[in-house]
Design a protein around this motif. Structure first.
Motif, PDB file in Angstrom:
ATOM      1  N   ILE A 139      25.815   9.660 -14.814  1.00  0.00           N
ATOM      2  CA  ILE A 139      24.594  10.180 -15.442  1.00  0.00           C
ATOM      3  C   ILE A 139      23.914  11.108 -14.446  1.00  0.00           C
ATOM      4  N   ALA A 140      23.540  12.271 -14.927  1.00  0.00           N
ATOM      5  CA  ALA A 140      22.741  13.215 -14.152  1.00  0.00           C
ATOM      6  C   ALA A 140      21.325  13.166 -14.717  1.00  0.00           C
ATOM      7  N   PRO A 141      20.406  12.452 -14.079  1.00  0.00           N
ATOM      8  CA  PRO A 141      19.142  12.122 -14.738  1.00  0.00           C
ATOM      9  C   PRO A 141      18.108  13.240 -14.815  1.00  0.00           C
ATOM     10  N   ARG A 142      18.072  14.111 -13.826  1.00  0.00           N
ATOM     11  CA  ARG A 142      16.984  15.098 -13.760  1.00  0.00           C
ATOM     12  C   ARG A 142      17.411  16.438 -14.340  1.00  0.00           C
ATOM     13  N   ALA A 143      16.417  17.227 -14.737  1.00  0.00           N
ATOM     14  CA  ALA A 143      16.707  18.556 -15.277  1.00  0.00           C
ATOM     15  C   ALA A 143      17.433  19.426 -14.268  1.00  0.00           C
ATOM     16  N   ASP A 144      17.139  19.237 -12.981  1.00  0.00           N
ATOM     17  CA  ASP A 144      17.800  20.032 -11.954  1.00  0.00           C
ATOM     18  C   ASP A 144      19.045  19.349 -11.395  1.00  0.00           C
ATOM     19  N   ASP A 145      19.519  18.306 -12.091  1.00  0.00           N
ATOM     20  CA  ASP A 145      20.792  17.667 -11.755  1.00  0.00           C
ATOM     21  C   ASP A 145      21.935  18.208 -12.616  1.00  0.00           C
ATOM     22  N   VAL A 146      21.629  19.157 -13.485  1.00  0.00           N
ATOM     23  CA  VAL A 146      22.645  19.780 -14.338  1.00  0.00           C
ATOM     24  C   VAL A 146      22.437  21.289 -14.330  1.00  0.00           C
ATOM     25  N   TRP A 147      23.462  22.012 -14.703  1.00  0.00           N
ATOM     26  CA  TRP A 147      23.406  23.481 -14.618  1.00  0.00           C
ATOM     27  C   TRP A 147      22.507  24.089 -15.681  1.00  0.00           C
ATOM     28  N   ASP A 148      22.335  23.391 -16.814  1.00  0.00           N
ATOM     29  CA  ASP A 148      21.459  23.900 -17.875  1.00  0.00           C
ATOM     30  C   ASP A 148      20.899  22.710 -18.645  1.00  0.00           C
ATOM     31  N   HIS A 149      19.644  22.407 -18.384  1.00  0.00           N
ATOM     32  CA  HIS A 149      19.020  21.210 -18.959  1.00  0.00           C
ATOM     33  C   HIS A 149      19.044  21.234 -20.488  1.00  0.00           C
ATOM     34  N   LYS A 150      18.649  22.329 -21.106  1.00  0.00           N
ATOM     35  CA  LYS A 150      18.564  22.382 -22.568  1.00  0.00           C
ATOM     36  C   LYS A 150      19.937  22.262 -23.210  1.00  0.00           C
ATOM     37  N   LYS A 151      20.922  22.936 -22.647  1.00  0.00           N
ATOM     38  CA  LYS A 151      22.271  22.883 -23.218  1.00  0.00           C
ATOM     39  C   LYS A 151      22.916  21.519 -23.043  1.00  0.00           C
ATOM     40  N   MET A 152      22.475  20.785 -22.035  1.00  0.00           N
ATOM     41  CA  MET A 152      23.112  19.511 -21.708  1.00  0.00           C
ATOM     42  C   MET A 152      22.457  18.308 -22.383  1.00  0.00           C
ATOM     43  N   LEU A 153      21.347  18.501 -23.078  1.00  0.00           N
ATOM     44  CA  LEU A 153      20.605  17.364 -23.636  1.00  0.00           C
ATOM     45  C   LEU A 153      21.397  16.566 -24.661  1.00  0.00           C
ATOM     46  N   LYS A 154      22.391  17.196 -25.289  1.00  0.00           N
ATOM     47  CA  LYS A 154      23.218  16.493 -26.264  1.00  0.00           C
ATOM     48  C   LYS A 154      24.629  16.254 -25.750  1.00  0.00           C
ATOM     49  N   VAL A 155      24.813  16.412 -24.448  1.00  0.00           N
ATOM     50  CA  VAL A 155      26.114  16.210 -23.821  1.00  0.00           C
ATOM     51  C   VAL A 155      26.092  14.893 -23.053  1.00  0.00           C
ATOM     52  N   VAL A 156      27.111  14.054 -23.281  1.00  0.00           N
ATOM     53  CA  VAL A 156      27.181  12.767 -22.599  1.00  0.00           C
ATOM     54  C   VAL A 156      27.105  12.978 -21.089  1.00  0.00           C
ATOM     55  N   SER A 157      26.227  12.221 -20.461  1.00  0.00           N
ATOM     56  CA  SER A 157      25.866  12.220 -19.030  1.00  0.00           C
ATOM     57  C   SER A 157      24.452  12.733 -18.793  1.00  0.00           C
ATOM     58  N   HIS A 158      23.863  13.410 -19.798  1.00  0.00           N
ATOM     59  CA  HIS A 158      22.500  13.925 -19.602  1.00  0.00           C
ATOM     60  C   HIS A 158      21.611  13.689 -20.829  1.00  0.00           C
ATOM     61  N   THR A 159      22.059  12.855 -21.759  1.00  0.00           N
ATOM     62  CA  THR A 159      21.259  12.608 -22.951  1.00  0.00           C
ATOM     63  C   THR A 159      20.058  11.730 -22.605  1.00  0.00           C
ATOM     64  N   PRO A 160      18.961  11.884 -23.337  1.00  0.00           N
ATOM     65  CA  PRO A 160      17.767  11.091 -23.047  1.00  0.00           C
ATOM     66  C   PRO A 160      18.007   9.584 -23.050  1.00  0.00           C
ATOM     67  N   ILE A 161      18.850   9.084 -23.947  1.00  0.00           N
ATOM     68  CA  ILE A 161      19.059   7.632 -23.995  1.00  0.00           C
ATOM     69  C   ILE A 161      19.782   7.146 -22.749  1.00  0.00           C
ATOM     70  N   GLU A 162      20.731   7.918 -22.238  1.00  0.00           N
ATOM     71  CA  GLU A 162      21.415   7.538 -20.997  1.00  0.00           C
ATOM     72  C   GLU A 162      20.457   7.577 -19.809  1.00  0.00           C
ATOM     73  N   VAL A 163      19.670   8.632 -19.754  1.00  0.00           N
ATOM     74  CA  VAL A 163      18.707   8.771 -18.655  1.00  0.00           C
ATOM     75  C   VAL A 163      17.716   7.613 -18.670  1.00  0.00           C
TER      76      VAL A 163
END
Length: 262
Positions: A153-177
């Motif tokens: 899980i990459a919890p923070r917005a700056d833990d992924v290359w694109d926060h908005k694009k990753m919100l529905k991708v497993v590892s960065h979804t709100p429920i996982e975070v």
């Protein structure tokens, strides 16, 4: 006592034994926690590690999948190995150093491709695994402990290359975070890496699918080092060894380091 710890999803310790040896020889962490070893414990290639001074190990393994190991130059004794999420998987090992510090090494399930437990059993298993982690740490609050591993899980917005694009991708979804945050709160864990590097994009994983992973730089921070609040202030010198992602026949993860003065 000062010691440096590293965590690395090696993606087969036998296949990538030369890379582990390279890391140990060039970087010299006192403790190296490996995930996704993909090997029974008795098949882990210990001879080369021992020649470099890593004569201690606690581990859980299984053939071809999962597997966690802690290699150490310092004496370490096994204190726990937990099964969570109803999975009979080798995903956790804990050892205690002579200074009383307990090190938990986790490999949290990846969760499959679809962030919906109704159509993706693996996603449900991931959430259940995290819930069991939370409940275990709530029941037995850790002290003088470090938690590391591929938490997927990459919890923070700056833990992924694109926060908005990753919100529905497993590892960065709100429920996982949210589930990961509950684990962190239950154990009173401090994210040591972000304590040391509080701002900016930071990744530890880059997909094999990218033709040029370095240029594309579409990374995620899936690998973590946490410490309980009673010792977190002793941590410093956190870093990600990005160069390791570019070594020959690499893992898709890079090692993460921290030093503790205890």
């Amino acid at each position: 006592m000062s010691f440096t710890l590293a965590t690395w999803n090696i993606n087969s310790v036998r296949l990538r034994e030369p890379l582990v040896l390279k890391l140990l020889a060039e970087q010299g962490p006192d403790v190296l926690c490996l995930q996704e070893c993909k090997s029974p414990v008795d098949k882990i290639p210990l001879e080369g590690f021992a020649e470099l001074g890593y004569t201690h190990m606690v581990a859980r393994g299984q053939k071809g999948y999962n597997g966690v190991a802690i290699l150490s130059r310092l004496p370490i004794e096994e204190v726990s190995s937990q099964q969570f999420g109803g999975l009979d998987h080798a995903r956790h090992i804990a050892g205690r150093l002579e200074n009383g510090v307990t090190i938990h090494n986790f490999y949290v399930p990846a969760g499959g491709d679809k962030p919906n437990r109704e159509i993706n059993e693996k996603f449900g298993q991931k959430l259940d695994y995290l819930t069991d982690m939370r409940d275990w740490f709530s029941k037995e609050p850790p002290e003088k402990a470090i938690l590391v591993g591929d938490l997927n899980i990459a919890p923070r917005a700056d833990d992924v290359w694109d926060h908005k694009k990753m919100l529905k991708v497993v590892s960065h979804t709100p429920i996982e975070v949210d589930h990961l945050a509950q684990v962190q709160e239950a154990g009173n864990w401090v994210d040591v890496t972000r304590q040391d590097i509080p701002e900016g994009l930071l990744y530890s994983w880059w997909s094999y699918r990218a033709k040029d992973w370095d240029a594309a730089d579409k990374g995620r921070r899936l690998d973590h080092i946490w410490a309980t609040s009673d010792i977190s202030a002793s941590a410093h010198s956190s870093r990600v060894l990005r160069d390791a992602r570019g070594w020959e026949k690499p893992s898709d993860h890079a090692p993460v380091f921290a030093t503790f003065d205890l």
